[in-house]
Design an enzyme around this catalytic site. Structure first.
Site, mmCIF file in Angstrom:
data_model
loop_
_atom_site.group_PDB
_atom_site.id
_atom_site.type_symbol
_atom_site.label_atom_id
_atom_site.label_comp_id
_atom_site.label_asym_id
_atom_site.label_seq_id
_atom_site.Cartn_x
_atom_site.Cartn_y
_atom_site.Cartn_z
ATOM 1 N N ARG A 1 0.823 -1.198 0.000
ATOM 2 C CA ARG A 1 0.000 0.000 0.000
ATOM 3 C C ARG A 1 0.862 1.255 0.000
ATOM 4 O O ARG A 1 0.582 2.227 -0.702
ATOM 5 C CB ARG A 1 -0.932 -0.001 1.215
ATOM 6 C CG ARG A 1 -2.049 -1.034 1.131
ATOM 7 C CD ARG A 1 -2.756 -1.186 2.458
ATOM 8 N NE ARG A 1 -3.889 -2.109 2.359
ATOM 9 C CZ ARG A 1 -4.392 -2.784 3.385
ATOM 10 N NH1 ARG A 1 -3.859 -2.646 4.585
ATOM 11 N NH2 ARG A 1 -5.413 -3.600 3.214
ATOM 12 N N ARG B 1 -0.745 -1.195 13.699
ATOM 13 C CA ARG B 1 -0.982 -2.574 14.118
ATOM 14 C C ARG B 1 -2.299 -2.663 14.878
ATOM 15 O O ARG B 1 -2.891 -1.674 15.254
ATOM 16 C CB ARG B 1 0.166 -3.068 15.008
ATOM 17 C CG ARG B 1 1.517 -3.179 14.309
ATOM 18 C CD ARG B 1 1.558 -4.305 13.303
ATOM 19 N NE ARG B 1 1.069 -5.563 13.847
ATOM 20 C CZ ARG B 1 1.800 -6.425 14.567
ATOM 21 N NH1 ARG B 1 3.061 -6.150 14.834
ATOM 22 N NH2 ARG B 1 1.286 -7.551 15.002
#
Length: 545
Positions: free
Chosen positions: A150, A167
């Site tokens: 990405r 995360r």
């Protein structure tokens, strides 16, 4: 005493497919539990009982490191696979994109699910929205993502963006955006859809898989079992999606050929369109490197991954120069894609644009429901007239290039033909359904083709508004470039009025109408999937030299 009548042959209950309750292994996040319960429900539909067993993986336990810094592969799958091999569970449910291409000895993928939409969502804090920017994200915004794939693709579109590691499970990541740890985050649409996450307090940009190319097998669930469990394998074929398995096999084989893990800057997406396979690939060596993009088609899926890999061979010959009939800025996507490989760009429009009206009737705009733009020139010449638009007016564009121009005037499109590539008829038919019964204004060139207008329904009111006209340059010099890119029929006419194609030169056309002009000259050409700079870069990279 009541004596039951004996059952007829048709009334005899079928023997159960299994004589016990199957144990499904899964991670404990909300998304993982949804996925496991989805497979549990599919099994229940065919009469197979199952229950869940939650197993923690290394990826769940270690939260302080970037995913690409964790040792080895399969850190979201290893513990599940060990439990499967030991007999503690009967099957494991994985996000297919998390699986390494090499399965542990003794295990196999017995079934895959139907594919959820593999698009990406750029979720933007509302204080950080800027519609004039590409992706509607403010300058120098901080994007949260753990994906090198990405990051590489976003940087190619927006070099100003900054990135921080992200995360946690889906809901945790969304909460971090609410807490303003980031200006935006990027997540797979599939996960958001599956758990029904509320994004109403954010601005969301949906990026289709042809724009931000997803991870191989994104949006697909994999059901893993022991290779020796033949009876369970046979049962699982009842919930196996063979068409999805065929297309993601191409994506996974590309991943294997590049020996890339699930966190490499590699995206691959394959779809079957009628009888043709279409595959998009984005690959970089590092997450901050400009990725090379490729679009290929084939009538068979077999050998398609090998064709993709061959195009990325570093010793492959590429053109030294590309000629394109539009001005190309040095900081543009196309120019940077070519410059990475030392390919020079000769960009010059062969036509001149002239406005033909200088004032708009405000009464007309008052009742317009939709404005459809089919070119950058149409947008620029329309907004030069300083239109006063109703708040209810919606915007439609032909594709990504027009969308980027529209955003410069502070508007985001409500409809884009991006998903249909350069097939104007498909775009027109899709828009016709959306705009049925409405009033549609179409700013256009004088004497332009009216593909959109002809496709609109009879109950749709159309206002044709010629806002500019084109004139062809009469003195156009020849180009010796290896590739000639023509962006309109008028540019074809201008170039070939005095010039011929040199031996070895290849032609790329934007749009079928431009291609037909080339056909009239008895020449062959290639079409990009999309009529913007990303599509053109893909087309150049996909040619054989």
């Amino acid at each position: 005493m009541i004596i039951a009548e004996p059952l007829t042959e048709n009334e005899v209950p079928a023997a159960p497919l299994v004589d016990r309750t199957l144990i499904i292994g899964t991670r404990g996040s909300e998304l993982a539990l949804w996925q496991a319960n989805y497979i549990k429900d599919r099994l229940a539909e065919i009469g197979v009982p199952a229950e869940l067993k939650i197993i923690k993986t290394q990826g769940d336990i270690v939260q302080h490191l970037r995913l690409d810094k964790l040792e080895g592969k399969g850190f979201f799958t290893k513990e599940l696979e060990e439990e499967l091999l030991s007999g503690g569970i009967d099957l494991a449910v994985h996000s297919h994109k998390d699986l390494p291409t090499a399965h542990p000895e003794g295990l196999t993928i017995a079934a895959v699910s139907s594919r959820e939409d593999p698009a990406e969502l750029l979720i933007i804090h509302k204080d950080c929205v800027d519609f004039k920017k590409r992706l509607a994200l403010k300058h120098n915004a901080i994007v949260g993502t753990s994906s090198n794939r990405r990051k590489a693709q976003l940087l190619a579109m927006r070099p100003d963006l900054e990135f921080d590691d992200l995360r946690g499970n889906v809901l945790t990541r969304i909460q971090k955006l609410r807490d303003e740890d980031y200006d935006a985050i990027m997540l797979a649409k599939a996960g958001i859809t599956r758990i029904g996450a509320d994004l109403s307090d954010f601005h969301v940009e949906e990026l289709p898989p042809t724009e931000i190319i997803p991870a191989p097998a994104q949006g697909v669930l994999a059901v893993q079992i022991r290779e020796s469990d033949h009876s369970l394998y046979k049962i699982l074929q009842k919930i196996h999606d063979t068409e999805v398995a065929e297309t993601i096999a191409v994506e996974r084989e590309v991943l294997r050929l590049f020996d890339a893990g699930c966190h490499a800057p590699l995206g691959c997406y394959c779809q079957k369109n009628n009888d043709k396979y279409e595959v998009w690939t984005s690959k970089a060596d590092e997450d901050d490197e400009f990725p090379d993009r490729l679009f290929l088609t084939a009538t068979e899926s077999e050998g398609l991954a090998e064709r993709v890999a061959a195009k990325y061979n570093k010793s492959r010959k590429l053109p030294s120069q590309v000629f394109i009939t539009r001005d190309v800025a040095e900081n543009s996507y196309f120019h940077r894609a070519m410059a990475k490989h030392g390919i020079s760009v000769d960009g010059r429009s062969l036509i001149r644009i002239f406005p033909i009206i200088n004032k708009l009737d405000p009464f007309i705009l008052k009742y317009v429901d939709w404005i459809f733009f089919n070119s950058k020139n149409g947008i620029e010449n329309f907004f030069k007239l300083e239109p006063r638009l109703s708040k209810r007016t919606k915007f439609a564009v032909i594709g990504r290039g027009s969308e980027e121009t529209l955003r410069q005037y502070g508007h985001a499109p409500d409809f884009s033909g991006e998903q249909q590539g350069i097939d104007m008829k498909k775009i027109a038919d899709e828009f016709a359904t959306i705009a049925a019964g409405k009033t549609v204004l179409i700013p256009r060139a004088k004497d332009s083709l009216e593909t959109i207008q002809k496709s609109l329904h009879a109950d749709t009111k159309v206002i044709n508004l010629p806002v500019y006209q084109t004139r062809i340059d009469t003195d156009v010099s020849k180009s010796n470039a290896d590739v000639l890119i023509f962006t309109s029929p008028s540019n074809v006419e201008a170039y070939f009025a005095d010039n011929l194609v040199e031996p070895g030169q290849q032609i790329i056309c934007i749009g079928h109408s431009t291609g037909r002009k080339i056909e009239e000259l008895g020449l062959s050409y290639s079409l990009p999937y999309s009529p913007d700079e990303i599509g053109l870069a893909e087309a150049v990279f996909g040619l054989d030299y």
